[in-house]
Design an enzyme around this catalytic site. Structure first.
Site, PDB file in Angstrom:
ATOM      1  N   MET A  27       0.894  -1.140  -0.021  1.00 21.80           N
ATOM      2  CA  MET A  27       0.132  -0.137  -0.108  1.00 21.80           C
ATOM      3  C   MET A  27       0.695   1.285   0.165  1.00 21.80           C
ATOM      4  SD  MET A  27      -3.101  -0.923   2.642  1.00 21.80           S
ATOM      5  CE  MET A  27      -1.777  -1.578   3.756  1.00 21.80           C
ATOM      6  N   LYS A  45       9.208   6.568   2.671  1.00 23.47           N
ATOM      7  CA  LYS A  45       8.043   5.714   2.783  1.00 23.47           C
ATOM      8  C   LYS A  45       6.763   6.644   2.225  1.00 23.47           C
ATOM      9  CE  LYS A  45       5.246   2.149   4.585  1.00 23.47           C
ATOM     10  NZ  LYS A  45       5.056   1.107   5.655  1.00 23.47           N
ATOM     11  N   ASP A 138       2.124  -3.657  15.794  1.00 23.67           N
ATOM     12  CA  ASP A 138       2.552  -4.610  14.776  1.00 23.67           C
ATOM     13  C   ASP A 138       4.159  -5.305  14.949  1.00 23.67           C
ATOM     14  OD1 ASP A 138       1.922  -6.195  12.560  1.00 23.67           O
ATOM     15  OD2 ASP A 138       3.002  -4.507  11.048  1.00 23.67           O
ATOM     16  N   LYS A 140       6.621  -7.919  15.135  1.00 22.99           N
ATOM     17  CA  LYS A 140       6.742  -9.167  14.368  1.00 22.99           C
ATOM     18  C   LYS A 140       8.218  -9.133  13.919  1.00 22.99           C
ATOM     19  CE  LYS A 140       5.129  -7.123  10.056  1.00 22.99           C
ATOM     20  NZ  LYS A 140       4.129  -6.849   9.126  1.00 22.99           N
ATOM     21  N   ASN A 143       9.869  -6.543  11.490  1.00 22.69           N
ATOM     22  CA  ASN A 143       9.841  -5.232  12.335  1.00 22.69           C
ATOM     23  C   ASN A 143      11.223  -5.302  13.581  1.00 22.69           C
ATOM     24  OD1 ASN A 143       8.175  -3.820  10.745  1.00 22.69           O
ATOM     25  ND2 ASN A 143       6.301  -4.420  12.024  1.00 22.69           N
TER      26      ASN A 143
END
Length: 843
Positions: A27, A45, A138, A140, A143
């Site tokens: 995205m 980004k 988030d 995980k 990351n």
């Protein structure tokens, strides 16, 4: 897409010079850039235009800048953020190193000392961020970056920034309205999965626990589930304990990981500092660190053709840094993965293919209660229905998990289905599906279709017998997509009712109850047919608790409890059945009368009960239960009713019940010893063989072995059968008494058994009840004085008139103590002056 790059470069001109674009943007678009002012590499980004259109850009920037305040050695900082032509972006350092995801590529887990080191660094980052009011959302392996011998966490605050900006302009709006979501399904906490907007720092601890689980075991909990099933599992299903997968894991570490994975946030650690303290308590003596398989090398220094780059994914799937990966290692990992997949497929089919391939004997018999559900075929104009392809496996398996019909574990079916050639774009043929079900030893296979539009959904299933493929049932249901739960319930209910063996007249009644109640009822019926009355009663009780109008379950409760004497629970079942009588078919209303008697709640005579059971048999002459109920009444009351041939008539009824349903075990309970006592050993042996096919429990076998040994005069074998310690012992003792009461077999054994039962009775009421049982034994052994003594021990109060009634009965039958009978009759005389009740059933 070059237009976005040009717009971004124009906006950033003078500050950053865009370099190559990193792949895997999802995205967003991600670029490596040079920071002109400091001469360093950074990552920029920018959110994709379709996502940015649903965000408040200024709100996004403000939230990002809050995250930029986090300055900590284990946190990758946000350097700056802004809006370029309405496109939000942010800038982070370009980190040279490898991601934790890259370290876990071989799916073998990490050494304990390395795991604890990384977890400690991540916990330090979380501790600092949480004290600043920033929740990651988030956590995980993607990351977590490994560089310079330590771990750093990236993307703090990004998920929150997207969430806040998405909801800023729409009160009550949600993130799904702009087409994205918070978190990554494999690491998502239950509260995140449920869309709880108030998920706090403890949500990070759950994700931390998932990541730790993967670092130890090489895989996440529920790693082999489709996305929707994965999310459902995180919400409701406990993961397999980590110590089962890796027995060598230190106990304190295993405890910490499983505590982090608690469904209730209140059961998890309440702070990252608490996690750090637990990690510090782990004994790491003797542990060694596995050397890194990929060095901390900048991609700019990697010679072309020797090493590839590994992309590190971030909250929406984009890439912020790259690290070196040896392509030879990649090939090794892939090769190992293929070998592992083949092994899993072989295990999944239970060794069936292997046994055929290597000539290993015959395949095991098919389980007629097991059903293989394969991915549904999708013929829908709405692509959003595609998740039902595999999703229906999980939904149906969750609904069908009873004794009579259960769906095989979806993961096992999917592994075997893929090994057989099933893919996202290819369905197995009907014959291939039947072969697959046979390999999995399932007696049934379920094929399904999904047809739908955005506002209508049609689900059709066909249940096939294995291996021939005869159609056992075909069901079609339809409704709006948001009624999916109800549609699946309808399918499950119809499948259970149509395959349960229940009479057709019961199907409407069964289909009108709730699914949990139906499942409990059918489980109870299955247990009752196997002679497990106690557990059957528990199922029936659960059914009427779920649905207090479930008349059939009330009947089942009454029938099951009659086997072991729980009158209160049995009466509860009858009361429900009587209150809801109108819900029963005429046939089942007749069964109700046969169980309760025509005068319930008042007593009916033996003859009235016999007539009621005769009437039920007339309604159901092909029903094993109907023949059994009639024969059972004759067995217990035939002699008292004056039937000279009661034994022959009872045995004939039990025979007929067994002929109609050889798996209906209640009939065997009396038929086998009755046949033996009548000298019909041929039928007794046949009954034993038939029961052995369906009943593998130790209890009845020991009872039968004892009985046959006593009848044969083999005292050594009889003693061996009784020499059993454990939960079944008391049942064996009861059986010896029951047989003795029936035909006098093993009187000395029965006397010892009943005395032991008295001695081990755990409560005073139970001891009194057993004393009355001893009275019967003593009377049948010709010891009337001792019978009276035990009868007196059974009194539950001074006004226990039953004791005197029993004394009178004993004296009249000629086996009891006459003097005791006279005294009892005198004590009962005052009762004769009382007026007789108008509805008396005495004749």
């Amino acid at each position: 897409m070059g237009e976005l790059r040009e717009r971004l470069q124009a906006r950033l001109s003078g500050s950053y010079t865009l370099g190559r674009e990193l792949t895997g943007g999802g995205m967003s678009r991600v670029f490596v850039a040079d920071d002109s002012s400091l001469g360093r590499a950074v990552v920029i980004k920018v959110l994709a235009p379709e996502l940015a259109a649903g965000l408040n850009a200024e709100r996004f920037k403000r939230e990002i800048m809050l995250a930029a305040q986090l300055q900590h050695p284990h946190i990758v900082p946000v350097l700056s953020a802004g809006v370029a032509d309405d496109l939000p972006y942010f800038v982070m350092p370009f980190v040279v190193g490898e991601s934790l995801r890259n370290r876990l590529l071989d799916e073998t887990g990490l050494p304990t000392i390395e795991t604890v080191s990384v977890l400690r660094d991540v916990a330090k980052a979380l501790s600092f961020a949480h004290t600043q009011g920033v929740v990651h959302r988030d956590i995980k392996p993607d990351n977590v970056l490994l560089a310079g011998g330590s771990a750093v966490v990236t993307d703090f605050g990004i998920a929150k920034a997207i969430s806040s900006a998405a909801m800023a302009d729409a009160p009550g709006g949600t993130l799904t309205q702009v087409g994205t979501s918070l978190g990554t399904p494999a690491y998502m906490s239950p509260e995140q999965a449920a869309g709880d907007p108030d998920a706090d720092a403890r949500s990070d601890f759950y994700s931390f626990g998932v990541m730790a689980y993967e670092m130890i075991a090489g895989k996440t909990p529920f790693h082999d589930r489709a996305t929707h099933a994965l999310i459902m599992a995180h919400i409701a299903e406990p993961p397999e304990p980590i110590e089962r997968l890796v027995p060598s894991v230190p106990s304190p570490l295993a405890h910490l990981v499983m505590r982090c994975l608690s469904k209730n946030p209140a059961d998890r650690p309440q702070s990252a500092r608490e996690i750090l303290e637990d990690l510090d308590d782990i004994d790491l003596s003797g542990q060694r660190v596995r050397p890194s398989s990929a060095g901390a090398v900048s991609t700019a220094q990697v010679p072309a053709g020797r090493v590839g780059t590994h992309a590190i994914a971030h909250p929406d799937g984009t890439v912020l840094i790259e690290a070196a990966v040896d392509p030879l290692k990649r090939r090794r990992v892939r090769k190992l993965s293929l070998v592992a997949a083949a092994a899993v497929a072989l295990i999944a089919i239970g060794g069936f293919a292997a046994s055929r391939m290597f000539g290993g004997g015959q395949a095991a018999a098919l389980d007629q209660h097991a059903m293989a559900v394969v991915p549904f075929r999708i013929a829908s104009a709405d692509p959003s229905h595609h998740y039902l392809r595999e999703g229906m496996l999980d939904l149906i398996a969750a609904k069908l998990s009873g004794d009579e019909l259960r769906a095989l574990e979806p993961r096992i079916v999917l592994d075997a289905w893929r090994s057989a050639g099933g893919t996202e774009t290819r369905d197995l043929s009907r014959d291939e599906t039947l072969r697959l079900a046979e390999q999995l030893q399932a007696g049934k296979a379920l094929l399904g279709d999904v047809v739908g539009t955005p506002d209508r959904l049609v689900l059709t299933v066909s249940l096939l017998g294995v291996p021939k493929g005869e159609q056992l049932s075909r069901i079609s249901v339809e409704g709006p997509p948001d009624s999916l739960g109800s549609l699946v319930n309808q399918i499950a209910t119809q499948l259970m009712t149509q395959t349960s063996g229940e009479a057709a007249a019961r199907l409407n009644t069964l289909s009108s109850t709730s699914l949990p109640a139906l499942r409990a009822y059918l489980d109870g019926q299955a247990k009752l047919r196997r002679g497990d009355a106690l557990n059957a009663a528990k199922d029936f009780d659960r059914a009427v608790t779920e649905d207090s109008t479930f008349a059939l379950a009330g009947l089942g409760l009454r029938l099951a409890t009659s086997w072991y004497g729980d009158g209160a629970l049995g009466d509860r079942g009858l009361q429900i059945a009587l209150r809801e009588r109108a819900r029963l078919s005429l046939r089942d209303q007749t069964l109700l009368t046969a169980l309760a008697g025509p005068r319930f709640p008042n007593s009916s005579t033996n003859q009235e009960m016999f007539n009621a059971r005769e009437e039920y048999l007339a309604f159901a002459p092909d029903n094993a239960e109907a023949w059994y109920l009639r024969a059972d009444h004759i067995f217990h009351f035939g002699a008292a009713m004056g039937m000279p041939d009661w034994e022959e008539r009872a045995l004939a009824g039990f025979r007929k019940s067994m002929e109609l349903d050889s798996l209906y075990l209640p009939g065997y309970t009396h038929a086998q010893p009755l046949a033996a006592s009548m000298g019909d050993m041929e039928f007794s042996d046949r009954a034993f063989r038939l029961r052995a096919r369906a009943d593998t429990t130790t209890l009845w076998r020991r009872q039968t072995d004892w009985y046959l040994a006593v009848r044969a005069g083999d005292s050594a074998a009889a003693s061996r059968a009784l020499d059993h310690i454990g939960p079944a012992r008391e049942g064996i003792l009861q059986a010896t008494v029951r047989h003795m009461q029936l035909d006098g077999t093993g009187a000395s054994y029965a006397l010892a058994a009943i005395q032991e039962m008295m001695r081990i009775a755990p409560t005073e009421p139970l001891r009194r009840g057993r004393a009355r049982y001893v009275h019967d034994v003593m009377l049948n052994m010709g010891r009337p004085a001792e019978a009276v003594r035990y009868l007196e021990m059974s009194r539950d109060s001074a006004g226990d008139f039953n004791v005197n009634i029993i004394k009178v009965r004993d004296a009249i039958l000629g086996e009891g103590d006459l003097e005791s009978g006279r005294e009892a009759a005198n004590a009962l005389a005052p009762l004769e002056a009382r007026p007789e009740p108008a509805d008396s059933t005495q004749r």
